[in-house]
Design an enzyme around this catalytic site. Structure first.
Site, mmCIF file in Angstrom:
data_model
loop_
_atom_site.group_PDB
_atom_site.id
_atom_site.type_symbol
_atom_site.label_atom_id
_atom_site.label_comp_id
_atom_site.label_asym_id
_atom_site.label_seq_id
_atom_site.Cartn_x
_atom_site.Cartn_y
_atom_site.Cartn_z
ATOM 1 N N ASP A 113 -28.405 9.518 35.587
ATOM 2 C CA ASP A 113 -29.135 10.207 36.647
ATOM 3 C C ASP A 113 -29.612 11.549 36.066
ATOM 4 O O ASP A 113 -29.145 11.964 35.001
ATOM 5 C CB ASP A 113 -28.173 10.412 37.830
ATOM 6 C CG ASP A 113 -28.813 11.179 38.963
ATOM 7 O OD1 ASP A 113 -29.981 10.907 39.270
ATOM 8 O OD2 ASP A 113 -28.153 12.057 39.545
ATOM 9 N N LYS A 114 -30.531 12.211 36.751
ATOM 10 C CA LYS A 114 -31.022 13.499 36.240
ATOM 11 C C LYS A 114 -30.386 14.675 36.985
ATOM 12 O O LYS A 114 -29.648 15.459 36.415
ATOM 13 C CB LYS A 114 -32.548 13.589 36.363
ATOM 14 C CG LYS A 114 -33.113 14.914 35.866
ATOM 15 C CD LYS A 114 -34.578 15.062 36.188
ATOM 16 C CE LYS A 114 -34.841 15.321 37.651
ATOM 17 N NZ LYS A 114 -34.394 16.667 38.105
ATOM 18 N N GLU A 160 -38.240 25.518 45.781
ATOM 19 C CA GLU A 160 -38.729 26.455 46.795
ATOM 20 C C GLU A 160 -37.775 27.622 46.969
ATOM 21 O O GLU A 160 -38.199 28.760 47.113
ATOM 22 C CB GLU A 160 -38.905 25.712 48.128
ATOM 23 C CG GLU A 160 -39.968 24.623 48.088
ATOM 24 C CD GLU A 160 -40.636 24.441 49.432
ATOM 25 O OE1 GLU A 160 -39.918 24.191 50.403
ATOM 26 O OE2 GLU A 160 -41.869 24.550 49.509
ATOM 27 N N PHE A 175 -44.507 18.447 51.944
ATOM 28 C CA PHE A 175 -44.695 17.763 50.657
ATOM 29 C C PHE A 175 -44.400 16.276 50.805
ATOM 30 O O PHE A 175 -43.434 15.889 51.446
ATOM 31 C CB PHE A 175 -43.757 18.372 49.614
ATOM 32 C CG PHE A 175 -43.876 17.744 48.252
ATOM 33 C CD1 PHE A 175 -44.763 18.258 47.320
ATOM 34 C CD2 PHE A 175 -43.133 16.630 47.908
ATOM 35 C CE1 PHE A 175 -44.882 17.685 46.058
ATOM 36 C CE2 PHE A 175 -43.242 16.037 46.660
ATOM 37 C CZ PHE A 175 -44.129 16.575 45.738
ATOM 38 N N LYS A 195 -48.346 15.018 46.704
ATOM 39 C CA LYS A 195 -47.838 15.914 45.638
ATOM 40 C C LYS A 195 -48.174 17.385 45.897
ATOM 41 O O LYS A 195 -48.330 18.172 44.974
ATOM 42 C CB LYS A 195 -48.377 15.504 44.259
ATOM 43 C CG LYS A 195 -47.906 14.137 43.786
ATOM 44 C CD LYS A 195 -48.365 13.875 42.369
ATOM 45 C CE LYS A 195 -47.789 12.611 41.790
ATOM 46 N NZ LYS A 195 -48.110 11.381 42.530
ATOM 47 N N THR A 253 -43.966 23.145 36.891
ATOM 48 C CA THR A 253 -45.104 23.977 37.269
ATOM 49 C C THR A 253 -45.578 23.690 38.693
ATOM 50 O O THR A 253 -45.501 22.555 39.164
ATOM 51 C CB THR A 253 -46.290 23.738 36.310
ATOM 52 O OG1 THR A 253 -46.574 22.342 36.294
ATOM 53 C CG2 THR A 253 -45.958 24.200 34.913
ATOM 54 N N THR A 297 -34.190 8.461 37.900
ATOM 55 C CA THR A 297 -34.115 9.576 38.846
ATOM 56 C C THR A 297 -35.009 9.333 40.054
ATOM 57 O O THR A 297 -35.998 8.617 39.962
ATOM 58 C CB THR A 297 -34.524 10.898 38.144
ATOM 59 O OG1 THR A 297 -34.570 11.945 39.102
ATOM 60 C CG2 THR A 297 -35.889 10.779 37.480
ATOM 61 N N ASP A 357 -23.749 11.389 39.620
ATOM 62 C CA ASP A 357 -22.849 12.306 40.342
ATOM 63 C C ASP A 357 -23.032 12.290 41.849
ATOM 64 O O ASP A 357 -22.297 12.953 42.562
ATOM 65 C CB ASP A 357 -23.073 13.734 39.838
ATOM 66 C CG ASP A 357 -24.444 14.252 40.226
ATOM 67 O OD1 ASP A 357 -24.563 15.422 40.572
ATOM 68 O OD2 ASP A 357 -25.398 13.458 40.192
ATOM 69 N N ASP A 400 -26.108 7.230 43.289
ATOM 70 C CA ASP A 400 -25.847 6.591 41.983
ATOM 71 C C ASP A 400 -24.758 5.528 42.068
ATOM 72 O O ASP A 400 -24.466 4.873 41.067
ATOM 73 C CB ASP A 400 -25.432 7.650 40.950
ATOM 74 C CG ASP A 400 -26.464 8.756 40.808
ATOM 75 O OD1 ASP A 400 -27.654 8.417 40.721
ATOM 76 O OD2 ASP A 400 -26.093 9.934 40.796
#
Length: 1068
Positions: free
Chosen positions: A400-401, A523, A565, A570, A619, A698, A806, A810
């Site tokens: 996982d990320k 955010e 969002f 996006k 970004t 992810t 974690d 997952d």
């Protein structure tokens, strides 16, 4: 009220369709032409596109069933005997089989449900109990099993009991339930659909509920979803407005209120209430909750080593049968030969290593104990003690990320305005620019209040005018401070009740007391940064925002519209009105791919986004557009109309919003860094060197996943990245796979939707291409998709997979993998509790695999083969003995000698092999390439097994023939000489197998020898005590033992000199 609602279940259409399909498949004979695989899939896809409500006539006239109708009519014409002979019998058999299958595999029909608020007993349907069940077994699983399996059963039972205790702890949590008699305490497992449940702050939500009411005056509350999706950020949930407005719960509302519910009115099970007290009505319980339906059932994990040993045991069983048949054949099948066959089967039964299971289970327990005692990886827990050897055979690591590779803590790093860029070391310049802008603004306002508005309006309506750097910085900071979905939360202090309104707490705007909450950590990082440069968000509700300037003045903005969002758009936007000037501004921020077409032409955005991405920064492009009152009123009327439309609502709403997204003024580009976990880069480097391929799965967006893949060095700087374009059809997938096939040695980045399409049509091709990649990144993956990818790798490659994560999202992946590792951290314990191994930091996986996994596999391989050798050698001696004495089915050793041989005489030295190691742990960590050899399975293979079989035959033959040659008068001397030589040979073979001596090994050797010598005094029934005390006995035993062992020692020495193993080069 519920009695008056007419319910029309849509069963007719589905039943007709299934009857027609059954007729089609059964009526078609063996030679009948049937649609191909893809044709069937396309047909089902066509059915999916039909309207949901459809009459029976609709199905009759539907073109997709044109195959079926003529066949159905033909089958109706044939009746009686002719029908039965022409294939009716086949139809009857198929129907019976289908009926039995449907009875066995009946799936629950999903349909709308009527929920009785506060009266669960009125529900006609049966709903599951609201209890969590992670156990894999029930009580009856442990009743069978003999003595040999006792160790395994006890170990599994202990593991299962721990799981039961963990479940019981969760199921016993108490909640307040609202009834007509008032509040009642109820256990989590006793909650039913329709119950009104009160959930306090920091309490787990026990089931899926509709959010009716909150103590927060804003009518909304925050929930923490770390157990559900691994994200530590708080999510905003809104109470149903009609129930929130009621003066007290339980009062009838007259007339009836009709209000549509949305996803933000729901509270999911296993999330935690972070603010206020909430009241909800239970709609789904137990197995039907969202979190449980997203989790696959746990499977029984069996290690590859166990499967390999099972194969060898089967080969030994065949050898046992073959040897017994040979003996009976050589006897000439005289007399009752089948009785002799069974006697030989019993005599040679030691070929089957019955004690192997017990030895391996005790070994696994020892490995688990060593892992948990390792001071270099503190806090590591072994939850599944059956598969420690799997850690040494891994080829694919799926990680996982968020929270696994990263800490999920964002830090603002870069602000770029096109002509000037600010980094962490120049943030003080931004602070001075913001301070100057507001001080000038307020000096103008105090000097000439009337004339201050027109110049600002002129400036905003004419963006072509070149602005000063100071004003551009100020505009950018203000945009970042306003364009978000962040809420400041103030902890209630002593003396303040739970019912306090936000305003009461916020009066002093204490910075120490304030925390920011949002659905995205990006955010929060941006708003924390604006606070650090002087512009602070101090208050936020559904309709307004308040900012505090460096001078302490409060600026109030009215929130007119929010555009949240989404993964499709996006980007997110907000329309605000400045209360002091009545200016209306549309702010928007989003990914560069989405924003580049919306903002005015510029020549720097694309290049700078690329530069930041290469630094591993996430970004966001920020832009704005000033609106006049007329423009906004026109937009609002069109927007409201689009929101009320019944058909294509989402498309119409998006079209109206897009009408505003034109020629926006580009303000700035922000760069935020997601902090990596400690030592992620060296750990991933080590795993790559060990030959492990790493896949990152992810739920995050593509750009973020790519950034982290680069910054964590999952993808090396020299490697190309192939981003798989979004595909929706088979044709697009075909073209994109062909484009990817032409690339060589590049990492693959693919989204969950594209992956789904490719798996549907080109599963084999995608798996083949992806497995050749050095690294794969799958973004926007659902929990079930993660598990599917694991299963795909297992099926297509046959290699061992490991999943590490974690969060609750997952769990499916962890349970599907051959070896699941959970990280126990701030994202909750759900992943670590469901995993086979639990660690506290990602970097610990290096030592877990390189040291413990490697040594566990090598030790178990040596132990398994030695236990087999121990059985084979004595069976060889029995075979030689029977052959010499005219193939008589008479045992060589009787009674206690056989029991002692398998237990006290050889058990301790053989088991001491679990302490053996070929290289030191530090060396194994320094040279991860040593791990790569293990994946080939050379420590335990048919080749090594045959070597041990040959050793056993040689030694067994030497021991038996030697004893027969050297004995002089009595047969009892043969038994004494051969058995003593056998015990000494086994002890010397353990010494030959050991690579690094441990003091316990030496103790085990001498203890076993001592036990045997001591027991000779009591074995006068089997041995001639007078003979075994003579020098003749000693030299005969010594001679036979030397002949059986010395050649093997010589061969081992020559092999080490001529063809040394890789680890010996390091130790020397």
């Amino acid at each position: 009220m519920a009695d008056q609602i007419p319910l029309y279940p849509v069963r007719g259409a589905a039943a007709v369709a299934s009857r027609k399909r059954a007729a089609y498949y059964s009526a078609a004979g063996p030679g009948a032409e049937r649609p191909g695989r893809f044709q069937l899939e396309d047909e089902s896809a066509h059915l999916d596109e039909m309207p949901l409500m459809m009459s029976e006539e609709g199905f009759e006239n539907d073109e997709s069933d044109y195959h079926t109708l003529p066949r159905a009519r033909i089958s109706q014409r044939k009746r009686g005997l002719e029908w039965f002979v022409c294939g009716g019998w086949k139809f009857l058999c198929t129907s019976c089989c289908d009926w039995l299958i449907n009875i066995c595999q009946r799936k629950r029909e999903l349909k709308a449900r009527t929920v009785w608020l506060g009266y669960p007993e009125k529900c006609e349907e049966k709903h599951p109990r609201n209890s969590i069940k992670n156990q894999k077994y029930n009580v009856f699983t442990f009743i069978p099993g003999g003595f040999v399996l006792a160790v395994t059963i006890v170990r599994e039972a202990v593991d299962e009991f721990r799981r039961f205790q963990r479940d019981k702890e969760v199921n016993s949590q108490l909640y307040s339930k609202l009834t007509v008699r008032g509040k009642v305490q109820v256990k989590s497992s006793d909650i039913q659909v329709g119950d009104l449940i009160i959930v306090e702050k920091n309490q787990r939500i026990p089931s899926d509920m509709v959010f009716l009411r909150t103590s927060e005056k804003a009518g909304s509350c925050f929930i923490r979803t770390d157990q559900l999706d691994g994200e530590t950020d708080w999510k905003l949930k809104v109470a149903v407005s009609c129930t929130q407005r009621l003066p007290a719960l339980g009062e009838d509302s007259d007339p009836p209120v009709h209000e549509s519910l949305s996803i933000e009115n729901t509270l999911w099970a296993s999330t935690i209430v972070a603010s206020g007290t909430v009241i909800g009505v239970v709609i789904y319980t137990g197995k039907e909750t969202r979190s449980v339906m997203n989790t696959s059932n746990p499977k029984n994990k069996v290690g590859l080593l166990d499967l390999e040993l099972n194969q060898l045991t089967k080969a030994l069983f065949l050898a046992l049968v073959a040897l017994s048949l040979v003996m009976v054949t050589l006897q000439g099948f005289v007399g009752p030969w089948y009785r002799n066959l069974f006697r030989f089967l019993l005599l040679f039964s030691y070929i089957i290593p019955i004690s192997l299971r017990v030895n391996l289970d005790m070994g696994k327990a020892a490995y688990g104990w060593m892992i948990m005692r390792d001071e270099n990886i503190p806090g590591t827990v072994v939850r599944t003690s059956t598969i420690p050897e799997e850690l040494g055979r891994l080829v694919y690591l799926l990680t996982d990320k968020t929270g696994t590779l990263t800490q999920n803590e964002m830090i603002f790093k870069r602000l770029h305005l096109g002509t000037v860029s600010y980094g962490t070391d120049t943030m003080d310049e931004i602070q001075s620019h913001v301070m100057n802008s507001y001080s000038q603004m307020y000096s103008q306002a105090s000097g000439n209040n009337a004339s201050s508005t027109p110049p600002r309006k002129a400036q905003s309506s004419a963006p072509k005018v070149r602005k000063s750097v100071s004003s551009r910085v100020h505009e950018a900071v203000k945009a970042i401070a306003l364009c978000h979905n962040v809420t400041p939360v103030y902890e209630a202090r002593a003396g303040v009740t739970g019912e306090t309104e936000y305003a009461e707490v916020d009066q002093d705007f204490s910075d120490e007391n304030r925390t920011y909450q949002a659905s995205s950590p990006d955010e929060v990082a941006l708003v924390q940064w604006t606070e650090s440069v002087g512009l602070t968000l101090v208050n936020r509700d559904l309709t307004s925002m308040q900012l505090r300037t460096p001078g302490g003045q409060i600026l109030t903005y009215c929130v007119l519209q929010m555009f949240p969002f989404t993964s499709e758009s996006k980007r997110m936007g907000v329309i605000v009105r400045d209360e002091s000037t009545a200016e209306i501004t549309f702010y928007m921020k989003g990914a560069d791919v989405a924003m580049s077409t919306i903002v005015q032409y510029n020549d720097w955005l694309e290049e700078e986004c690329g530069n930041m991405a290469r630094e591993g920064l996430r970004t966001l492009v920020v832009a704005k557009r000033a609106l006049t009152e007329e423009q906004y009123q026109d937009f609002e009327s069109r927007y409201s109309q689009a929101k009320l439309s019944v058909h294509d609502r989402t498309l119409k709403v998006a079209a109206v919003v897009e009408s505003l997204e034109r020629e926006m003024e580009l303000l700035c580009l922000t760069g935020v860094e997601d902090q990596l976990q400690a030592d992620v880069r060296p750990t991933l480097e080590m795993l790559r060197n060990a030959g492990i391929k790493i896949w990152m799965l992810t739920g995050d967006k593509l750009e973020t996943a790519t950034c982290i893949a680069k910054s964590s060095h999952l993808v090396s700087r020299t490697q190309d990245i192939h981003t798989f374009r979004p595909v929706t059809s088979r044709g697009e997938a075909h073209l994109e796979l062909n484009a990817f096939r032409r690339k060589h040695d590049c990492a693959l980045v693919i989204s969950g939707d594209s992956l789904e399409v490719c798996l549907r049509y080109y599963e084999h091709e995608l798996a083949e291409l992806a497995c050749q990649c050095p690294a794969v990144v799958c973004c926007r993956c659902s929990p079930t998709q993660k598990a599917r990818i694991v299963k795909l790798l297992q099926q297509r490659t046959g290699k061992r997979t490991c999943a590490i994560g974690d969060g609750g999202n997952d769990v499916s992946m962890i349970q599907a993998a051959d070896c699941g590792i959970g990280i126990e951290g701030k994202e909750g314990k759900q992943a670590s509790l469901a995993a086979d191994f639990s660690i506290t930091q990602f970097k610990h996986i290096g030592r877990l695999l390189m040291v413990h996994g490697r040594s566990s596999y090598k030790r178990s391989a040596a132990l398994g083969q030695f236990v087999m050798h121990r059985g084979l050698i004595i069976s060889t001696m029995q075979a030689v003995f029977s052959s010499v004495f005219y193939f008589a089915s008479v045992p060589l050793y009787q009674g206690f000698l056989m029991v002692g041989y398998a237990t006290i005489y050889t058990m301790f030295p053989v088991f001491s092999l679990v302490l053996d190691q070929d290289v030191k742990p530090e060396m194994a960590m320094l040279y991860p390439e040593l791990y790569k050899d293990l994946t080939k399975g050379r420590s335990l293979s048919f080749k090594t097994f045959l070597v041990w079989v040959l050793i056993s035959i040689y030694q067994g033959g030497i021991l038996m023939y030697g004893a027969l040659l050297l004995f002089e008068s009595e047969f009892v001397h043969v038994v004494a000489i051969s058995f003593t030589a056998l015990i000494l040979t086994e002890l010397l073979m353990v010494a030959l197998t050991v690579r690094t001596w441990h003091w316990l090994m030496v103790v085990a050797e001498f203890l076993s020898l001592g036990c045997y010598i001591a027991s000779l005094a009591f074995l006068n029934e089997y041995f001639d005590v007078a003979f075994i005390t003579t020098v003749t006995f000693l030299w005969k035993v010594s001679a036979i033992t030397v002949v059986s062992c010395l050649p093997l020692y010589v061969l081992k020495y020559l092999k080490r000199k001529l063809s040394p193993p890789s680890y010996s080069k390091l130790t020397s």
